[in-house]
Motif scaffolding. Structure first.
Motif, PDB file in Angstrom:
ATOM      1  N   VAL A   1      18.285  26.744  32.545  1.00 63.97           N
ATOM      2  CA  VAL A   1      17.766  27.828  33.393  1.00 63.97           C
ATOM      3  C   VAL A   1      18.435  29.139  32.994  1.00 63.97           C
ATOM      4  CG1 VAL A   1      17.572  28.688  35.758  1.00 63.97           C
ATOM      5  CG2 VAL A   1      17.381  26.234  35.300  1.00 63.97           C
ATOM      6  N   ARG A   2      17.648  30.211  32.983  1.00 63.42           N
ATOM      7  CA  ARG A   2      18.193  31.546  32.718  1.00 63.42           C
ATOM      8  C   ARG A   2      18.791  32.070  34.024  1.00 63.42           C
ATOM      9  NH1 ARG A   2      20.387  34.061  28.536  1.00 63.42           N
ATOM     10  NH2 ARG A   2      20.121  36.325  28.605  1.00 63.42           N
ATOM     11  N   ASP A   3      20.101  32.323  34.008  1.00 66.38           N
ATOM     12  CA  ASP A   3      20.809  32.710  35.220  1.00 66.38           C
ATOM     13  C   ASP A   3      21.224  34.173  35.224  1.00 66.38           C
ATOM     14  OD1 ASP A   3      20.696  30.262  36.496  1.00 66.38           O
ATOM     15  OD2 ASP A   3      22.639  29.573  35.745  1.00 66.38           O
ATOM     16  N   ALA A   4      21.324  34.712  36.443  1.00 62.15           N
ATOM     17  CA  ALA A   4      21.895  36.042  36.667  1.00 62.15           C
ATOM     18  C   ALA A   4      23.268  35.843  37.310  1.00 62.15           C
ATOM     19  CB  ALA A   4      20.995  36.865  37.573  1.00 62.15           C
ATOM     20  N   PHE A   5      24.266  36.583  36.834  1.00 65.41           N
ATOM     21  CA  PHE A   5      25.641  36.427  37.304  1.00 65.41           C
ATOM     22  C   PHE A   5      26.144  37.718  37.944  1.00 65.41           C
ATOM     23  CE2 PHE A   5      25.044  33.336  33.985  1.00 65.41           C
ATOM     24  CZ  PHE A   5      25.848  32.252  34.305  1.00 65.41           C
ATOM     25  N   GLU A   6      26.949  37.554  38.995  1.00 61.55           N
ATOM     26  CA  GLU A   6      27.688  38.662  39.599  1.00 61.55           C
ATOM     27  C   GLU A   6      29.140  38.213  39.731  1.00 61.55           C
ATOM     28  OE1 GLU A   6      26.055  39.996  43.263  1.00 61.55           O
ATOM     29  OE2 GLU A   6      24.090  40.497  42.423  1.00 61.55           O
TER      30      GLU A   6
ATOM     31  N   TYR B   1      41.794  42.403  43.953  1.00 63.70           N
ATOM     32  CA  TYR B   1      43.219  42.412  43.570  1.00 63.70           C
ATOM     33  C   TYR B   1      44.091  42.947  44.704  1.00 63.70           C
ATOM     34  CZ  TYR B   1      47.528  43.612  41.113  1.00 63.70           C
ATOM     35  OH  TYR B   1      48.846  43.713  40.725  1.00 63.70           O
ATOM     36  N   ARG B   2      45.275  42.300  44.852  1.00 72.67           N
ATOM     37  CA  ARG B   2      46.278  42.819  45.774  1.00 72.67           C
ATOM     38  C   ARG B   2      47.646  42.237  45.439  1.00 72.67           C
ATOM     39  NH1 ARG B   2      46.749  41.879  52.287  1.00 72.67           N
ATOM     40  NH2 ARG B   2      47.595  39.903  51.501  1.00 72.67           N
ATOM     41  N   GLN B   3      48.617  43.099  45.250  1.00 78.24           N
ATOM     42  CA  GLN B   3      50.015  42.717  45.082  1.00 78.24           C
ATOM     43  C   GLN B   3      50.235  41.573  44.094  1.00 78.24           C
ATOM     44  OE1 GLN B   3      51.349  41.917  49.088  1.00 78.24           O
ATOM     45  NE2 GLN B   3      51.222  44.061  49.708  1.00 78.24           N
ATOM     46  N   GLY B   4      49.720  41.747  42.902  1.00 80.05           N
ATOM     47  CA  GLY B   4      49.935  40.757  41.849  1.00 80.05           C
ATOM     48  C   GLY B   4      49.002  39.557  41.880  1.00 80.05           C
ATOM     49  N   HIS B   5      48.058  39.515  42.836  1.00 75.57           N
ATOM     50  CA  HIS B   5      47.109  38.400  42.924  1.00 75.57           C
ATOM     51  C   HIS B   5      45.698  38.895  42.639  1.00 75.57           C
ATOM     52  CE1 HIS B   5      50.099  35.705  44.712  1.00 75.57           C
ATOM     53  NE2 HIS B   5      50.475  36.720  45.503  1.00 75.57           N
ATOM     54  N   GLU B   6      45.022  38.227  41.724  1.00 76.67           N
ATOM     55  CA  GLU B   6      43.622  38.539  41.432  1.00 76.67           C
ATOM     56  C   GLU B   6      42.749  37.353  41.800  1.00 76.67           C
ATOM     57  OE1 GLU B   6      40.615  39.619  37.698  1.00 76.67           O
ATOM     58  OE2 GLU B   6      42.764  40.107  37.539  1.00 76.67           O
ATOM     59  N   VAL B   7      41.654  37.623  42.482  1.00 75.36           N
ATOM     60  CA  VAL B   7      40.678  36.590  42.830  1.00 75.36           C
ATOM     61  C   VAL B   7      39.324  37.020  42.283  1.00 75.36           C
ATOM     62  CG1 VAL B   7      39.550  35.306  44.677  1.00 75.36           C
ATOM     63  CG2 VAL B   7      41.946  36.005  44.933  1.00 75.36           C
ATOM     64  N   ASP B   8      38.751  36.170  41.456  1.00 72.58           N
ATOM     65  CA  ASP B   8      37.441  36.457  40.865  1.00 72.58           C
ATOM     66  C   ASP B   8      36.398  35.550  41.529  1.00 72.58           C
ATOM     67  OD1 ASP B   8      38.652  38.236  39.047  1.00 72.58           O
ATOM     68  OD2 ASP B   8      39.100  36.589  37.678  1.00 72.58           O
ATOM     69  N   VAL B   9      35.418  36.170  42.163  1.00 70.21           N
ATOM     70  CA  VAL B   9      34.330  35.426  42.807  1.00 70.21           C
ATOM     71  C   VAL B   9      33.072  35.642  41.979  1.00 70.21           C
ATOM     72  CG1 VAL B   9      32.958  35.129  44.902  1.00 70.21           C
ATOM     73  CG2 VAL B   9      35.385  35.771  45.074  1.00 70.21           C
ATOM     74  N   THR B  10      32.592  34.567  41.350  1.00 72.54           N
ATOM     75  CA  THR B  10      31.408  34.652  40.490  1.00 72.54           C
ATOM     76  C   THR B  10      30.250  33.901  41.120  1.00 72.54           C
ATOM     77  OG1 THR B  10      32.805  34.750  38.505  1.00 72.54           O
ATOM     78  CG2 THR B  10      30.476  34.223  38.188  1.00 72.54           C
ATOM     79  N   LEU B  11      29.145  34.606  41.329  1.00 70.33           N
ATOM     80  CA  LEU B  11      27.945  34.046  41.943  1.00 70.33           C
ATOM     81  C   LEU B  11      26.846  33.969  40.888  1.00 70.33           C
ATOM     82  CD1 LEU B  11      28.164  36.662  44.794  1.00 70.33           C
ATOM     83  CD2 LEU B  11      29.034  34.351  44.973  1.00 70.33           C
ATOM     84  N   SER B  12      26.132  32.875  40.835  1.00 67.38           N
ATOM     85  CA  SER B  12      25.075  32.758  39.826  1.00 67.38           C
ATOM     86  C   SER B  12      23.902  31.943  40.342  1.00 67.38           C
ATOM     87  CB  SER B  12      25.617  32.121  38.538  1.00 67.38           C
ATOM     88  OG  SER B  12      26.086  30.804  38.787  1.00 67.38           O
ATOM     89  N   GLY B  13      22.711  32.268  39.822  1.00 65.96           N
ATOM     90  CA  GLY B  13      21.475  31.576  40.174  1.00 65.96           C
ATOM     91  C   GLY B  13      20.365  32.066  39.260  1.00 65.96           C
ATOM     92  N   PRO B  14      19.189  31.454  39.311  1.00 61.81           N
ATOM     93  CA  PRO B  14      18.075  31.843  38.441  1.00 61.81           C
ATOM     94  C   PRO B  14      17.758  33.337  38.554  1.00 61.81           C
ATOM     95  CG  PRO B  14      17.569  29.801  39.566  1.00 61.81           C
ATOM     96  CD  PRO B  14      18.829  30.315  40.180  1.00 61.81           C
ATOM     97  N   VAL B  15      17.391  33.961  37.440  1.00 66.72           N
ATOM     98  CA  VAL B  15      17.146  35.403  37.414  1.00 66.72           C
ATOM     99  C   VAL B  15      16.032  35.830  38.366  1.00 66.72           C
ATOM    100  CG1 VAL B  15      17.997  35.742  35.067  1.00 66.72           C
ATOM    101  CG2 VAL B  15      15.617  35.126  35.418  1.00 66.72           C
TER     102      VAL B  15
END
Length: 216
Positions: free
Chosen positions: A174-179, A184-198
């Protein structure tokens, strides 16, 4: 008198023969049109049957990949984590190291944590993250990096497209679209990646998830 009767008899015989021949010719000439009409009628009936048998494809209430409007959400907080974020309730969960993935059908939410000495920027994501993803995501394309605001504060958003992994059963890709949102805060990074069909319309669900992110 005998001669007159003979002439009359011959006249009657001639008339009878003429009528018989005319009737025979008339009957033979009417045959072909009748046969032709029957053939035409058969062809017409066949076309009508074929037309009646064709039915329109059913309309789907939700296109593939759409998250239902009545989807419920629950708070997720990793063990010892310094944040919480809402994720769709009932989705399958897989955790490994600092990464937790929630999936349902064609949609996916990935939450990754890491230590970082500085906050991500539009420039750093474009120069570091984009090249890395280009080598990891099949047919990676169209990266766009921007800074956005969510309830937790500023985040760096990376939008892009790519192919999903092949379905283990059907082999379908499936061709997906990603966000990808980097918080970031005080040395901590959190990456939230959402994906689904375009073609899926998941703007509201993805907004619910990213707006729910908060530091603890």
């Amino acid at each position: 008198m005998a001669r007159v009767r003979t002439v009359r008899s011959l006249g009657v015989v001639g008339l009878v023969l003429t009528v018989a021949v005319t009737a025979g010719c008339s009957g033979s000439s009417s045959g072909p049109p009748a046969a032709s009409h029957a053939s035409s009628g058969s062809g017409s009936g066949s076309a009508t049957t074929a037309g009646a048998g064709a039915a329109p494809a059913p309309t789907e209430s939700n296109p593939p990949g759409d998250i239902p409007d009545n989807q419920a959400y629950v708070a997720f907080r990793p063990s010892g984590g310094a944040f919480t974020v809402k994720v769709p309730e009932g989705w399958a969960r897989i955790g490994q190291g600092g990464t937790t993935v929630f999936t349902d059908k064609l949609n996916r939410v990935e939450i990754a944590t890491a230590s970082a000495s500085s906050a991500p920027t539009v420039t750093s994501v474009g120069s570091e993250v984009v090249p890395r993803l280009r080598g990891q995501v099949p047919k990676f394309d169209g990266p766009k990096v921007s800074q956005v605001n969510r309830h937790a504060g500023s985040a760096v958003l990376l939008r892009y497209q790519g192919d999903s992994a092949a379905d283990p059963v059907t082999g379908k890709v499936v061709r997906d679209a990603f966000e990808r949102y980097a918080f970031y805060r005080q040395g901590h990074e959190v990456d939230v990646t959402l994906s689904g069909p375009v073609n899926a319309d998941n703007v509201d669900p993805w907004r619910i998830v990213t707006d729910s992110f908060s530091w603890k």
